[in-house]
Design an enzyme around this catalytic site. Structure first.
Site, PDB file in Angstrom:
ATOM      1  N   TYR A   1       0.824  -1.181  -0.049  1.00 28.43           N
ATOM      2  CA  TYR A   1       0.066  -0.017   0.004  1.00 28.43           C
ATOM      3  C   TYR A   1       0.854   1.274  -0.031  1.00 28.43           C
ATOM      4  O   TYR A   1       0.334   2.130  -0.415  1.00 28.43           O
ATOM      5  CB  TYR A   1      -0.715   0.163   1.276  1.00 28.43           C
TER       6      TYR A   1
ATOM      7  N   CYS B   1      -3.250  -0.354   9.466  1.00 31.88           N
ATOM      8  CA  CYS B   1      -2.310  -0.195   8.678  1.00 31.88           C
ATOM      9  C   CYS B   1      -1.985   1.379   8.743  1.00 31.88           C
ATOM     10  O   CYS B   1      -2.840   2.382   8.602  1.00 31.88           O
ATOM     11  CB  CYS B   1      -2.719  -0.470   7.290  1.00 31.88           C
TER      12      CYS B   1
ATOM     13  N   THR C   1      -0.355   3.473   6.767  1.00 31.97           N
ATOM     14  CA  THR C   1      -0.337   4.042   5.397  1.00 31.97           C
ATOM     15  C   THR C   1      -1.789   4.367   4.981  1.00 31.97           C
ATOM     16  O   THR C   1      -2.097   5.329   4.719  1.00 31.97           O
ATOM     17  CB  THR C   1       0.327   2.989   4.306  1.00 31.97           C
TER      18      THR C   1
ATOM     19  N   CYS D   1       4.878   1.213  10.405  1.00 32.33           N
ATOM     20  CA  CYS D   1       4.409   0.284   9.541  1.00 32.33           C
ATOM     21  C   CYS D   1       4.003  -1.066  10.378  1.00 32.33           C
ATOM     22  O   CYS D   1       4.993  -1.555  11.040  1.00 32.33           O
ATOM     23  CB  CYS D   1       5.095  -0.088   8.504  1.00 32.33           C
ATOM     24  N   THR D   2       2.782  -1.654  10.348  1.00 41.03           N
ATOM     25  CA  THR D   2       2.543  -2.688  11.162  1.00 41.03           C
ATOM     26  C   THR D   2       3.173  -3.906  10.849  1.00 41.03           C
ATOM     27  O   THR D   2       3.467  -4.865  11.628  1.00 41.03           O
ATOM     28  CB  THR D   2       0.787  -2.974  11.203  1.00 41.03           C
ATOM     29  N   HIS D   3       3.657  -3.959   9.639  1.00 36.39           N
ATOM     30  CA  HIS D   3       4.589  -5.053   9.117  1.00 36.39           C
ATOM     31  C   HIS D   3       5.879  -5.159   9.797  1.00 36.39           C
ATOM     32  O   HIS D   3       6.540  -6.219   9.999  1.00 36.39           O
ATOM     33  CB  HIS D   3       4.848  -4.961   7.677  1.00 36.39           C
TER      34      HIS D   3
HETATM   35  N1  DGL Z   1       1.399  -2.425   6.945  1.00 37.24           N
HETATM   36  C1  DGL Z   1       1.197  -1.236   6.289  1.00 37.24           C
HETATM   37  C2  DGL Z   1       1.402  -0.177   7.352  1.00 37.24           C
HETATM   38  O1  DGL Z   1       1.192  -0.214   8.469  1.00 37.24           O
HETATM   39  C3  DGL Z   1       1.541  -1.101   4.810  1.00 37.24           C
HETATM   40  C4  DGL Z   1       2.449  -1.843   4.268  1.00 37.24           C
HETATM   41  C5  DGL Z   1       2.272  -1.894   2.815  1.00 37.24           C
HETATM   42  O2  DGL Z   1       1.619  -2.392   2.323  1.00 37.24           O
HETATM   43  O3  DGL Z   1       3.279  -0.803   2.238  1.00 37.24           O
HETATM   44  O4  DGL Z   1       1.808   1.022   6.776  1.00 37.24           O
END
Ligand code: DGL
Length: 232
Positions: free
Chosen positions: A40, A71, A73, A179-181
């Site tokens: 995203y 998320c 973003t 970013c949650t990832h």
């Molecule tokens: N996990 C998402 C966030 O917290 C977005 C990661 C991505 O798709 O770029 O921003």
């Protein structure tokens, strides 16, 4: 019928889901894991809006009352418009926890986030509202969420060295995971930067989600809730 809907561009938001489950074990939750549109953070506002509003329509049909945007973003770029267009839903956002870092007196703070978040107006508002004498270094981590989504460990390590090596001599005391990832790569960040505090907003998001259900008299479950994950 689900009460809470959640989504992210894949596995990142599962870190938020963990906290939500602990805090509200009685709620039925549907998590939309949108890996097919990852990342995203590298999409235009219009592209992202089409993706995000489609997911919200889907969750709405599933009967949810509250949507947790798991998320950073999607939150920083879309939540305002979501609140305007879907007035019948409660939206809870996930934002970079800059305030937690500054409130705890950290002085040399790194924020890691996607390009979409780093370049959002909302992020700059958060910094203006909370920064006094701290150094806050913003690092735009292109490719990182995607490498995490694909479990590409070599790429994760390469990217982290690219982004972090220049900060090893800057007395960094904390890193905000914007970013949650990035919740999946805490050890790898510590391996490079050493003794630092890692900060995310996941528990704060869960607490806010619970508070809003309470305020709207929607918190009434008594049996252990059901959790469904829709993988795209
Ligand atoms: N996990 C998402 C966030 O917290 C977005 C990661 C991505 O798709 O770029 O921003």
């Amino acid at each position: 019928m689900y009460k809470i809907g959640m989504f992210d561009s894949g596995i990142g938001g599962l870190n938020v889901l963990e906290e939500v489950k602990k805090l509200m074990p009685y709620e039925n939750i549907i998590y939309y894991q949108d890996s097919s549109h990852n990342p995203y953070g590298e999409k235009s506002d219009e592209e992202l809006w089409v993706i995000v509003s489609d997911i919200v329509e889907y969750l709405k049909k599933e009967g949810v009352k509250e949507v947790i945007v798991a998320c950073n973003t999607a939150t920083t770029r879309c939540i305002k418009r979501l609140r305007e267009e879907y007035k019948d839903l409660i939206f809870i956002g996930t934002e970079p926890a800059i305030k937690v870092a500054t409130d705890n007196n950290y002085k040399n703070i790194i924020l890691l986030a996607t390009p979409g978040t780093i370049n959002s107006d909302r992020l700059h508002e958060l910094i203006n509202n909370n920064q006094s004498d701290e150094n806050i270094y913003l690092i735009e981590c292109s490719g990182l969420a995607n490498a995490i989504e694909n479990h590409d460990h070599d790429e994760i390590i390469n990217l982290l060295h690219n982004y972090l090596d220049d900060y090893k001599d800057k007395n960094i005391d904390s890193v905000v995971l914007g970013c949650t990832h990035y919740g999946y790569i805490k050890n790898e960040i510590i391996d490079i930067l050493g003794n630092i505090k890692l900060i995310d907003g996941n528990l704060g998001v869960a607490r806010q989600a619970k508070r809003m259900l309470e305020e709207n008299n929607l918190l009434d479950g008594t049996e252990i809730g059901r959790i469904d994950i829709i993988e795209k």
